[in-house]
Design a protein around this motif. Structure first.
Motif, PDB file in Angstrom:
ATOM      1  N   GLN A   1       0.833  -1.204   0.000  1.00  0.00           N
ATOM      2  CA  GLN A   1       0.000   0.000   0.000  1.00  0.00           C
ATOM      3  C   GLN A   1       0.874   1.262   0.000  1.00  0.00           C
ATOM      4  O   GLN A   1       0.616   2.203  -0.756  1.00  0.00           O
ATOM      5  CB  GLN A   1      -0.919  -0.025   1.232  1.00  0.00           C
ATOM      6  N   GLN A   2       1.903   1.290   0.848  1.00  0.00           N
ATOM      7  CA  GLN A   2       2.800   2.454   0.903  1.00  0.00           C
ATOM      8  C   GLN A   2       3.532   2.637  -0.421  1.00  0.00           C
ATOM      9  O   GLN A   2       3.696   3.755  -0.897  1.00  0.00           O
ATOM     10  CB  GLN A   2       3.820   2.288   2.034  1.00  0.00           C
ATOM     11  N   GLN A   3       3.969   1.526  -1.010  1.00  0.00           N
ATOM     12  CA  GLN A   3       4.674   1.618  -2.286  1.00  0.00           C
ATOM     13  C   GLN A   3       3.720   2.127  -3.373  1.00  0.00           C
ATOM     14  O   GLN A   3       4.099   2.960  -4.201  1.00  0.00           O
ATOM     15  CB  GLN A   3       5.273   0.269  -2.683  1.00  0.00           C
ATOM     16  N   GLY A   4       2.481   1.667  -3.355  1.00  0.00           N
ATOM     17  CA  GLY A   4       1.490   2.149  -4.314  1.00  0.00           C
ATOM     18  C   GLY A   4       1.245   3.638  -4.168  1.00  0.00           C
ATOM     19  O   GLY A   4       1.135   4.362  -5.166  1.00  0.00           O
ATOM     20  N   ARG A   5       1.177   4.123  -2.921  1.00  0.00           N
ATOM     21  CA  ARG A   5       0.972   5.561  -2.695  1.00  0.00           C
ATOM     22  C   ARG A   5       2.181   6.367  -3.177  1.00  0.00           C
ATOM     23  O   ARG A   5       2.028   7.458  -3.706  1.00  0.00           O
ATOM     24  CB  ARG A   5       0.667   5.840  -1.218  1.00  0.00           C
ATOM     25  N   MET A   6       3.390   5.815  -2.997  1.00  0.00           N
ATOM     26  CA  MET A   6       4.601   6.483  -3.476  1.00  0.00           C
ATOM     27  C   MET A   6       4.554   6.613  -5.005  1.00  0.00           C
ATOM     28  O   MET A   6       4.818   7.688  -5.554  1.00  0.00           O
ATOM     29  CB  MET A   6       5.846   5.700  -3.066  1.00  0.00           C
ATOM     30  N   ILE A   7       4.202   5.534  -5.698  1.00  0.00           N
ATOM     31  CA  ILE A   7       4.132   5.547  -7.153  1.00  0.00           C
ATOM     32  C   ILE A   7       3.061   6.539  -7.612  1.00  0.00           C
ATOM     33  O   ILE A   7       3.270   7.300  -8.563  1.00  0.00           O
ATOM     34  CB  ILE A   7       3.876   4.124  -7.704  1.00  0.00           C
TER      35      ILE A   7
ATOM     36  N   LYS B   1       1.083  17.607 -21.570  1.00  0.00           N
ATOM     37  CA  LYS B   1       1.615  16.443 -22.294  1.00  0.00           C
ATOM     38  C   LYS B   1       1.783  15.273 -21.322  1.00  0.00           C
ATOM     39  O   LYS B   1       1.371  14.141 -21.605  1.00  0.00           O
ATOM     40  CB  LYS B   1       2.935  16.796 -22.961  1.00  0.00           C
ATOM     41  N   ASN B   2       2.386  15.545 -20.168  1.00  0.00           N
ATOM     42  CA  ASN B   2       2.562  14.493 -19.170  1.00  0.00           C
ATOM     43  C   ASN B   2       1.210  14.021 -18.642  1.00  0.00           C
ATOM     44  O   ASN B   2       1.025  12.836 -18.359  1.00  0.00           O
ATOM     45  CB  ASN B   2       3.423  14.982 -18.002  1.00  0.00           C
ATOM     46  N   LYS B   3       0.277  14.964 -18.508  1.00  0.00           N
ATOM     47  CA  LYS B   3      -1.047  14.596 -18.012  1.00  0.00           C
ATOM     48  C   LYS B   3      -1.691  13.598 -18.965  1.00  0.00           C
ATOM     49  O   LYS B   3      -2.246  12.585 -18.539  1.00  0.00           O
ATOM     50  CB  LYS B   3      -1.934  15.828 -17.838  1.00  0.00           C
ATOM     51  N   ALA B   4      -1.607  13.881 -20.255  1.00  0.00           N
ATOM     52  CA  ALA B   4      -2.187  12.968 -21.242  1.00  0.00           C
ATOM     53  C   ALA B   4      -1.521  11.589 -21.181  1.00  0.00           C
ATOM     54  O   ALA B   4      -2.174  10.558 -21.310  1.00  0.00           O
ATOM     55  CB  ALA B   4      -2.051  13.562 -22.645  1.00  0.00           C
ATOM     56  N   GLU B   5      -0.211  11.592 -20.966  1.00  0.00           N
ATOM     57  CA  GLU B   5       0.537  10.338 -20.972  1.00  0.00           C
ATOM     58  C   GLU B   5       0.335   9.521 -19.692  1.00  0.00           C
ATOM     59  O   GLU B   5       0.229   8.295 -19.743  1.00  0.00           O
ATOM     60  CB  GLU B   5       2.036  10.632 -21.164  1.00  0.00           C
ATOM     61  N   PHE B   6       0.275  10.186 -18.532  1.00  0.00           N
ATOM     62  CA  PHE B   6       0.280   9.457 -17.261  1.00  0.00           C
ATOM     63  C   PHE B   6      -1.056   9.436 -16.516  1.00  0.00           C
ATOM     64  O   PHE B   6      -1.176   8.760 -15.503  1.00  0.00           O
ATOM     65  CB  PHE B   6       1.377  10.011 -16.340  1.00  0.00           C
ATOM     66  N   GLN B   7      -2.073  10.154 -17.010  1.00  0.00           N
ATOM     67  CA  GLN B   7      -3.368  10.139 -16.322  1.00  0.00           C
ATOM     68  C   GLN B   7      -3.953   8.724 -16.219  1.00  0.00           C
ATOM     69  O   GLN B   7      -4.467   8.363 -15.158  1.00  0.00           O
ATOM     70  CB  GLN B   7      -4.365  11.084 -17.001  1.00  0.00           C
ATOM     71  N   PRO B   8      -3.862   7.901 -17.274  1.00  0.00           N
ATOM     72  CA  PRO B   8      -4.376   6.530 -17.128  1.00  0.00           C
ATOM     73  C   PRO B   8      -3.670   5.742 -16.015  1.00  0.00           C
ATOM     74  O   PRO B   8      -4.314   4.974 -15.297  1.00  0.00           O
ATOM     75  CB  PRO B   8      -4.115   5.897 -18.501  1.00  0.00           C
ATOM     76  N   VAL B   9      -2.366   5.955 -15.855  1.00  0.00           N
ATOM     77  CA  VAL B   9      -1.620   5.285 -14.782  1.00  0.00           C
ATOM     78  C   VAL B   9      -2.131   5.767 -13.422  1.00  0.00           C
ATOM     79  O   VAL B   9      -2.378   4.961 -12.524  1.00  0.00           O
ATOM     80  CB  VAL B   9      -0.100   5.569 -14.916  1.00  0.00           C
ATOM     81  N   VAL B  10      -2.311   7.080 -13.290  1.00  0.00           N
ATOM     82  CA  VAL B  10      -2.802   7.661 -12.033  1.00  0.00           C
ATOM     83  C   VAL B  10      -4.202   7.135 -11.725  1.00  0.00           C
ATOM     84  O   VAL B  10      -4.481   6.736 -10.587  1.00  0.00           O
ATOM     85  CB  VAL B  10      -2.770   9.204 -12.097  1.00  0.00           C
ATOM     86  N   ASN B  11      -5.066   7.105 -12.731  1.00  0.00           N
ATOM     87  CA  ASN B  11      -6.433   6.613 -12.512  1.00  0.00           C
ATOM     88  C   ASN B  11      -6.428   5.159 -12.050  1.00  0.00           C
ATOM     89  O   ASN B  11      -7.147   4.791 -11.118  1.00  0.00           O
ATOM     90  CB  ASN B  11      -7.274   6.753 -13.784  1.00  0.00           C
ATOM     91  N   LEU B  12      -5.593   4.332 -12.688  1.00  0.00           N
ATOM     92  CA  LEU B  12      -5.490   2.921 -12.320  1.00  0.00           C
ATOM     93  C   LEU B  12      -4.959   2.764 -10.892  1.00  0.00           C
ATOM     94  O   LEU B  12      -5.497   1.985 -10.103  1.00  0.00           O
ATOM     95  CB  LEU B  12      -4.600   2.178 -13.315  1.00  0.00           C
ATOM     96  N   LEU B  13      -3.926   3.519 -10.564  1.00  0.00           N
ATOM     97  CA  LEU B  13      -3.359   3.444  -9.214  1.00  0.00           C
ATOM     98  C   LEU B  13      -4.381   3.859  -8.163  1.00  0.00           C
ATOM     99  O   LEU B  13      -4.513   3.211  -7.120  1.00  0.00           O
ATOM    100  CB  LEU B  13      -2.098   4.316  -9.110  1.00  0.00           C
ATOM    101  N   LYS B  14      -5.103   4.939  -8.428  1.00  0.00           N
ATOM    102  CA  LYS B  14      -6.134   5.389  -7.479  1.00  0.00           C
ATOM    103  C   LYS B  14      -7.182   4.307  -7.277  1.00  0.00           C
ATOM    104  O   LYS B  14      -7.607   4.061  -6.150  1.00  0.00           O
ATOM    105  CB  LYS B  14      -6.787   6.690  -7.970  1.00  0.00           C
ATOM    106  N   GLN B  15      -7.568   3.672  -8.356  1.00  0.00           N
ATOM    107  CA  GLN B  15      -8.566   2.600  -8.291  1.00  0.00           C
ATOM    108  C   GLN B  15      -8.042   1.425  -7.465  1.00  0.00           C
ATOM    109  O   GLN B  15      -8.738   0.877  -6.619  1.00  0.00           O
ATOM    110  CB  GLN B  15      -8.927   2.158  -9.711  1.00  0.00           C
ATOM    111  N   GLN B  16      -6.790   1.058  -7.686  1.00  0.00           N
ATOM    112  CA  GLN B  16      -6.191  -0.086  -6.979  1.00  0.00           C
ATOM    113  C   GLN B  16      -5.960   0.223  -5.506  1.00  0.00           C
ATOM    114  O   GLN B  16      -5.962  -0.679  -4.681  1.00  0.00           O
ATOM    115  CB  GLN B  16      -4.885  -0.497  -7.639  1.00  0.00           C
ATOM    116  N   LEU B  17      -5.736   1.488  -5.170  1.00  0.00           N
ATOM    117  CA  LEU B  17      -5.441   1.861  -3.782  1.00  0.00           C
ATOM    118  C   LEU B  17      -6.685   2.050  -2.932  1.00  0.00           C
ATOM    119  O   LEU B  17      -6.592   2.241  -1.719  1.00  0.00           O
ATOM    120  CB  LEU B  17      -4.562   3.118  -3.740  1.00  0.00           C
ATOM    121  N   LYS B  18      -7.854   2.025  -3.549  1.00  0.00           N
ATOM    122  CA  LYS B  18      -9.112   2.196  -2.784  1.00  0.00           C
ATOM    123  C   LYS B  18      -9.336   1.036  -1.834  1.00  0.00           C
ATOM    124  O   LYS B  18      -9.028  -0.079  -2.082  1.00  0.00           O
ATOM    125  CB  LYS B  18     -10.311   2.317  -3.722  1.00  0.00           C
TER     126      LYS B  18
END
Length: 174
Positions: A138-144, A157-174
Motif C-alpha cells: 500500500q505504501q509503495q502504491g501511494r509512493m508511485i 503532455k505528461n497529463k495525457a501520458e500518465f493520467q491513465p496510470v494515475v487513474n489505475l493506481l487510485k482505483q487499486q489503492l481504494k
C-alpha cells in the motif's frame, strides 16, 4: 546483471545534495521517497537542491516523478530551481521529453563544475548512503501515485501520458 541503485545525500551550508547512481526504479525508490518526505516535512534545512545523475544508468517514470516532487518542494518553499547534472544521453532525452527542464536547471556536464556551496563540485565527504525503506504494498502504491501525480502537474503532455496510470493506481489503492 543490473547495477545496484545507490542514493547518496549530504546537506552542506543548507544545500541538499543528492547523488543517484545505477538503475533507478520504483522497486528501489523507497529510500529516496522517504528522504523527500523528510524534506517536505522540513526536518532537513534546505535552501538549494543539487541532484547528480551522472552515474545513473536507467531511470523510470516513478523516479522521474520523485524528482518532479523535489522540484515542487523547491517551488513551494520559494527556493531557486533545483540544479540537475546529467551527462547520460538516454536519461537526458527522458528528462527533456517529460519537460523536467521547466522545473530544473539541467546541466549536461560532469559534476566537476562547482555547484554553489559545494567546493570543487566534488561529492561531499559527509554523504549518507540512503537505504531502501521497508514499505508495505500500500505504501509503495501511494509512493508511485504521488510520483506520477507530480509528473502530471508539470504539463498537459505528461497529463495525457500518465493520467491513465494515475487513474489505475487510485482505483487499486481504494
Amino acid at each position: 546483471m543490473s547495477e545496484q541503485e545507490q542514493v547518496l545525500f549530504a546537506s552542506i551550508n543548507n544545500c541538499c545534495y543528492f547523488k543517484l547512481c545505477g538503475e533507478l526504479r520504483y522497486t528501489n525508490a523507497t529510500g529516496m521517497d522517504d528522504l523527500i518526505e523528510r524534506l517536505f516535512s522540513t526536518r532537513i534545512e534546505c535552501a538549494q537542491v543539487v541532484i547528480d545523475l551522472n552515474q545513473a544508468t536507467f531511470i523510470d517514470s516513478t523516479y522521474v516523478g520523485l524528482l518532479a516532487g523535489l522540484a515542487r518542494y523547491c517551488q513551494q518553499q520559494q527556493l531557486p530551481k533545483p540544479t540537475l547534472f546529467s551527462t547520460q544521453s538516454e536519461i537526458n532525452e527522458l528528462l527533456f521529453g517529460l519537460c523536467l527542464d521547466q522545473a530544473f536547471q539541467i546541466i549536461q556536464q560532469p559534476t566537476t563544475v562547482p555547484p554553489d556551496n559545494l567546493p570543487g563540485g566534488t561529492l561531499p565527504e559527509n554523504t549518507t548512503d540512503i537505504a531502501t525503506q521497508s514499505y508495505s504494498e500500500q505504501q509503495q502504491g501511494r509512493m508511485i501515485l504521488r510520483a506520477h501525480e507530480a509528473l502530471i502537474a508539470l504539463n498537459d503532455k505528461n497529463k495525457a501520458e500518465f493520467q491513465p496510470v494515475v487513474n489505475l493506481l487510485k482505483q487499486q489503492l481504494k
